[in-house]
Write a protein that holds these residues in place. Structure first.
Motif, PDB file in Angstrom:
ATOM      1  N   VAL A  68      -9.834  -2.067  11.356  1.00 42.83           N
ATOM      2  CA  VAL A  68      -8.767  -1.988  12.151  1.00 42.83           C
ATOM      3  C   VAL A  68      -7.264  -2.553  12.211  1.00 42.83           C
ATOM      4  N   GLY A  69      -7.193  -2.128  11.553  1.00 46.24           N
ATOM      5  CA  GLY A  69      -5.393  -2.028  11.579  1.00 46.24           C
ATOM      6  C   GLY A  69      -4.298  -2.139  13.067  1.00 46.24           C
ATOM      7  N   ARG A  70      -3.768  -3.329  13.322  1.00 48.25           N
ATOM      8  CA  ARG A  70      -2.839  -2.807  14.114  1.00 48.25           C
ATOM      9  C   ARG A  70      -1.987  -3.904  13.763  1.00 48.25           C
ATOM     10  N   PHE A  71      -0.716  -2.897  13.023  1.00 45.50           N
ATOM     11  CA  PHE A  71       0.645  -3.840  12.277  1.00 45.50           C
ATOM     12  C   PHE A  71       1.489  -4.276  13.190  1.00 45.50           C
ATOM     13  N   SER A  72       1.911  -5.670  12.629  1.00 44.88           N
ATOM     14  CA  SER A  72       2.851  -6.531  13.278  1.00 44.88           C
ATOM     15  C   SER A  72       4.682  -5.956  12.880  1.00 44.88           C
ATOM     16  N   PRO A  73       5.047  -7.167  14.004  1.00 45.49           N
ATOM     17  CA  PRO A  73       6.478  -7.036  13.748  1.00 45.49           C
ATOM     18  C   PRO A  73       7.325  -7.047  11.726  1.00 45.49           C
ATOM     19  N   ARG A  74       6.050  -7.733  11.358  1.00 49.87           N
ATOM     20  CA  ARG A  74       6.632  -8.619   9.897  1.00 49.87           C
ATOM     21  C   ARG A  74       6.149  -7.582   8.863  1.00 49.87           C
ATOM     22  N   THR A  75       5.646  -6.248   9.515  1.00 50.38           N
ATOM     23  CA  THR A  75       5.216  -4.538   8.308  1.00 50.38           C
ATOM     24  C   THR A  75       6.875  -4.829   7.795  1.00 50.38           C
ATOM     25  N   ARG A  76       6.718  -3.879   6.912  1.00 54.79           N
ATOM     26  CA  ARG A  76       8.065  -3.772   5.955  1.00 54.79           C
ATOM     27  C   ARG A  76       7.637  -2.793   5.730  1.00 54.79           C
ATOM     28  N   ILE A  77       8.164  -1.347   5.482  1.00 55.42           N
ATOM     29  CA  ILE A  77       8.605  -0.610   4.517  1.00 55.42           C
ATOM     30  C   ILE A  77       9.129  -0.440   3.296  1.00 55.42           C
ATOM     31  N   TYR A  78       9.221   0.132   2.030  1.00 52.92           N
ATOM     32  CA  TYR A  78       9.847  -0.339   1.051  1.00 52.92           C
ATOM     33  C   TYR A  78       9.917   2.049   0.326  1.00 52.92           C
ATOM     34  N   VAL A 128       1.047  -1.551  -0.084  1.00 55.47           N
ATOM     35  CA  VAL A 128      -0.134  -0.157  -0.242  1.00 55.47           C
ATOM     36  C   VAL A 128       0.592   1.517  -0.149  1.00 55.47           C
ATOM     37  N   SER A 129       0.261   2.554  -1.242  1.00 53.18           N
ATOM     38  CA  SER A 129       1.690   3.204  -1.021  1.00 53.18           C
ATOM     39  C   SER A 129       1.160   4.181   0.407  1.00 53.18           C
ATOM     40  N   ALA A 130       1.374   4.980   1.377  1.00 51.51           N
ATOM     41  CA  ALA A 130       1.927   5.450   2.298  1.00 51.51           C
ATOM     42  C   ALA A 130       2.436   6.907   2.313  1.00 51.51           C
ATOM     43  N   ARG A 131       1.923   8.231   3.122  1.00 58.74           N
ATOM     44  CA  ARG A 131       3.472   8.465   3.075  1.00 58.74           C
ATOM     45  C   ARG A 131       4.177   8.059   4.563  1.00 58.74           C
ATOM     46  N   LEU A 132       5.568   8.497   4.770  1.00 59.75           N
ATOM     47  CA  LEU A 132       6.079   7.878   6.199  1.00 59.75           C
ATOM     48  C   LEU A 132       6.067   9.737   7.237  1.00 59.75           C
ATOM     49  N   ASP A 133       5.588   9.452   8.066  1.00 56.23           N
ATOM     50  CA  ASP A 133       5.653  10.853   9.161  1.00 56.23           C
ATOM     51  C   ASP A 133       6.349  10.301  10.131  1.00 56.23           C
ATOM     52  N   ARG A 135       8.358  10.934   2.578  1.00 51.70           N
ATOM     53  CA  ARG A 135       8.852  10.684   1.348  1.00 51.70           C
ATOM     54  C   ARG A 135       7.379   9.689   1.175  1.00 51.70           C
ATOM     55  N   GLU A 136       7.012   9.359   0.233  1.00 55.77           N
ATOM     56  CA  GLU A 136       5.960   8.290  -0.274  1.00 55.77           C
ATOM     57  C   GLU A 136       6.919   6.809  -0.297  1.00 55.77           C
ATOM     58  N   VAL A 137       6.247   5.819   0.727  1.00 52.24           N
ATOM     59  CA  VAL A 137       7.043   4.859   0.655  1.00 52.24           C
ATOM     60  C   VAL A 137       5.444   3.315   0.652  1.00 52.24           C
TER      61      VAL A 137
END
Ligand code: ATP
Length: 369
Positions: free
Chosen positions: A359-369, A243-248, A282-284
């Protein structure tokens, strides 16, 4: 048995096509390594270079201690199993399995002993007199395996050996190949485009794209920590949500902002990734495995955990139910459905889950690219 070592291996075909570039792999003695990737990524070419069926343009192949670049295929002591099986139609099962041993002029009694032993393992004993045309696809596939096993080679090289079988038989044969390989412990390089096959068979899996190795590791490592977007998208079924998103960043906490919601990234996602800071503002692309989107009751959700999205598609698959939520593009998929059912207050999930808020709760497996 032997290890197979590829060093800086490359292949350019006569017409200039670069099929494999700088491939480095050490396949350990007795290991089952799967080369996987989409059509045209160079996996068959790599295998054929190991087998001696394709000239090597750059680099080296060692089998055991021996450099085999200039050793003809028949002298490499490897056995190949192809998608097409390549059985001799005029020979019965016994003679097909025995073929390589007969060529080597082994004593008849030894050939007989080895053929019957292999036939027993592959459950082909009662079919030894039949011709290939009178066998089912799965039986033919087992004869092809038998021919490879009976030679007791240093390594097995398999190129999509299951792709001509129907789905059910493919799963059965997959299990059988895994069992046999473990039993006889022969170093195996197995080529497939099917990531499920790769994940279930391989001690390690090597993912290729456009001739270049992307990542190699145990299946779980590839699943949990894909090194780039390509591997993230390729490994896993249903696929990872990207999913495209912005990192803040706010007060030392990191958020990913989607259309109208912002989700908090847990500490564990950030740990060991100091360079992530440079992407702030930026967009990640956020990579989330479907089963990692927990669906808690709305009332239990904490700050930074709510993603306002309404399920727009529900796919009941028997053991799993996939619920699609449109969040940007592509849609987020979750397959943890028990909580959804609880939220909806009914067991009749496929109908009522439509409209459930994620309702999202990110797990430790979430990755950012
Ligand atoms: P598939 O799963 O479709 O068999 P693959 O990953 O095994 O694909 P290869 O067959 O190794 O891929 O092909 C890699 C690249 O090399 C492709 O772009 C293919 O078109 C090209 N290629 C393969 N054989 C030749 C050849 N004899 N001459 C020229 N190009 C070739």
């Amino acid at each position: 048995m032997a290890e197979v070592v590829l060093t800086g291996l490359g292949k350019a075909y006569g017409d200039g096509t670069r099929a494999v570039t700088d491939l480095n792999l050490e396949i350990r003695d007795g290991e089952f390594l799967v080369l996987v990737g989409p059509s045209g990524c160079g996996k068959t070419t790599a295998l054929r270079m190991i087998a001696g069926l394709e000239q090597i343009t750059e680099g080296t192949v060692h089998i055991g201690e021996q450099l085999v670049n200039d050793v003809p295929s028949r002298d490499r002591d490897v056995a190949m199993v192809f998608q097409s099986y390549a059985l001799y139609p005029h020979l019965n099962v016994y003679d097909n399995i025995a073929f390589g041993l007969t060529l080597r002029k082994l004593p008849k009694s030894e050939i007989d002993h080895r053929v019957r032993e292999v036939a027993e393992v592959l459950e082909l004993t009662e079919h030894l007199d039949r011709k290939p045309r009178n066998l089912s696809g799965g039986q033919r596939q087992r004869v092809a395996m038998g021919r490879a096993i009976v030679r007791a080679p240093q390594a097995f090289l398999m190129d999509e050996p299951l792709s001509n079988l129907d789905a059910k038989l493919r799963v059965q044969m997959r299990a059988q190949i895994a069992r046999i390989q473990r039993e006889i412990g022969v170093t195996t390089v197995y080529v497939t485009h099917d990531q499920t096959e790769a994940m279930t068979l391989g001690d390690r899996v090597a993912v290729m794209r456009r001739g270049v190795l992307q990542q190699v590791g145990p299946p779980q490592e590839l699943y949990d920590r894909p090194v780039n977007l390509f591997v993230a998208g390729f490994i896993g079924s249903p696929g990872m949500n990207l999913v495209s998103a912005r990192l803040d960043e706010n007060d030392g906490r990191y958020w990913v902002s989607l259309d109208s919601d912002a989700l908090l990234l847990p500490e564990s996602v950030l740990r060991g990734r100091p360079r992530l800071r440079q992407y702030v503002g930026r967009e990640v692309v956020v990579g989330i495995r479907p089963e990692d989107m927990e669906d808690t009751a709305l009332a239990d959700a904490r700050e930074g955990e709510i993603l306002h999205s309404v399920a727009d598609l529900v796919e009941a698959m028997g053991s799993d139910v996939l619920v699609h939520f449109p969040v940007d593009v592509p849609p987020v998929v979750t397959d943890d459905t028990r909580e959804l059912a609880k939220d909806a207050g009914t067991d009749d999930l496929p109908r009522t889950a439509k409209g459930t808020v994620l309702v999202g709760r990110f797990s430790p497996r979430t990755r950012i690219y």
